[in-house]
Enzyme design. Structure first.
Site, PDB file in Angstrom:
ATOM      1  N   LYS A  19     -15.945 -33.212  13.913  1.00 62.39           N
ATOM      2  CA  LYS A  19     -16.303 -31.838  13.658  1.00 62.39           C
ATOM      3  C   LYS A  19     -17.499 -31.336  12.824  1.00 62.39           C
ATOM      4  CE  LYS A  19     -15.019 -31.743   9.134  1.00 62.39           C
ATOM      5  NZ  LYS A  19     -16.283 -31.331   8.113  1.00 62.39           N
ATOM      6  N   ASP A 145      -8.730 -32.090   5.671  1.00 59.77           N
ATOM      7  CA  ASP A 145      -9.270 -32.011   6.970  1.00 59.77           C
ATOM      8  C   ASP A 145      -8.375 -32.333   8.412  1.00 59.77           C
ATOM      9  OD1 ASP A 145     -11.502 -31.035   5.902  1.00 59.77           O
ATOM     10  OD2 ASP A 145     -12.738 -32.903   6.465  1.00 59.77           O
TER      11      ASP A 145
END
Ligand code: C5P
Length: 296
Positions: A19, A145
């Site tokens: 990401k 995350d």
């Protein structure tokens, strides 16, 4: 979570994407030692692969294509498998093969993505029947995350990052990632952050992102962690200058670094920038350059 055709022998293989953070503001320090954040996370096409097979001996065994990566109990894949077994009482084992492509300690959350993919993969392999919400709660225990990767391709994340509100990108984005060889420690970068009196609002970038306006997204890129990261690593500041000189729609460090990205106006623009970076010569000790697109 996108799956690939099954691997040799029919083992399910899942993709674990990296990401980038298009926006990251720090709102304050919390009593639990974490920082309250607001961040726009986007999964990209640079991926690890994870293959899951039942292990009749009842053990969890991880192998990895990269011998430099630790595969012991601290690895997030092993921690995810252990947590699932502990919470569900499942006795079976798994042989897990990790094809590692995402650089680590790089702000790309490769380990977090591997952990989320392991939760999803073993939920399927072991037929545990856990809901997405149950998986997300376990994911949050593994790292701030991790829950995002159960809801790709994009999300606005709050809390310490684990509260995930999915977003739809208006258009596919094309980016060039640069990962310096030296990583950065997330706790160290957070320790150096100056919490702002007046946080930057993420409303405008969310609108630009939803509208698919790459030029506006580029102008609105923001990361509060960039300044403390540049103090810890002059290489990050140097790469920001190199990327800026390429005239991208915008460029930014991802997460707590040390990777940076340049956003292209379209694919051709990103191809042009990747080619310019690769022309810098043999990059044995230099950064790795990846041309990527946002996941859909
Ligand atoms: O959640 P995770 O284990 O990935 O966080 C690693 C470290 O990064 C935390 O122990 C903390 O020092 C820092 N962190 C933080 N605020 C966040 C996320 C991470 O201070 N929102």
């Amino acid at each position: 979570m996108p799956s690939e055709p099954d691997g040799p022998g029919g083992a399910p293989t899942l993709r674990a994407p990296a990401k980038v953070n298009l926006f990251l503001e720090v709102l304050g320090r919390r009593p639990d030692g974490y920082h309250a954040v607001e961040t726009l996370m986007l999964a990209v096409s640079l991926c690890d692969d994870l293959e899951f097979r039942d292990d009749p001996a009842g053990a969890v065994r991880l192998t990895c294509t990269d011998p430099a990566l630790g595969i012991g109990p601290d690895n997030l894949v092993v921690r995810a498998a252990d947590l699932l077994r502990q919470r569900t009482g499942h006795q079976g084992g798994a042989a897990i093969r990790l094809v590692k492509r995402i650089p680590w300690a790089a702000g790309l959350a490769g380990g977090s993505s591997d952990a989320a993919t392991t939760l999803a993969g073993l939920n399927r392999l072991w037929r545990l029947g856990l809901t997405r919400a149950a998986l997300a709660a376990l994911a949050a225990e593994l790292g701030s995350d991790v829950p995002f990767f159960l809801s790709p391709p994009a999300a606005w994340c709050t809390g310490r990052g684990e509260i995930v509100s999915p977003l739809r990108p208006g258009k596919r984005l094309h980016l060039v990632l640069v990962s310096p060889r030296t990583g950065l420690s997330t706790p160290e970068v957070f320790r150096g952050v100056a919490v702002p009196d007046q946080p930057v609002s993420g409303d405008a970038i969310q609108s630009a992102f939803a509208a698919g306006d790459a030029e506006a997204v580029g102008r609105l890129l923001f990361n509060r962690l960039q300044e403390p990261a540049e103090r810890l690593s002059p290489e990050v500041a140097e790469w920001r200058r190199h990327l800026t000189a390429l005239d991208p729609a915008g460029c930014l460090m991802s997460g707590s670094g040390s990777s940076l990205f340049a956003l292209g106006r379209d694919r051709a623009d990103a191809v042009r920038m990747a080619a310019a970076l690769r022309r810098r010569g043999p990059e044995r000790s230099g950064p790795r350059v990846f041309l990527v697109r946002s996941c859909v």
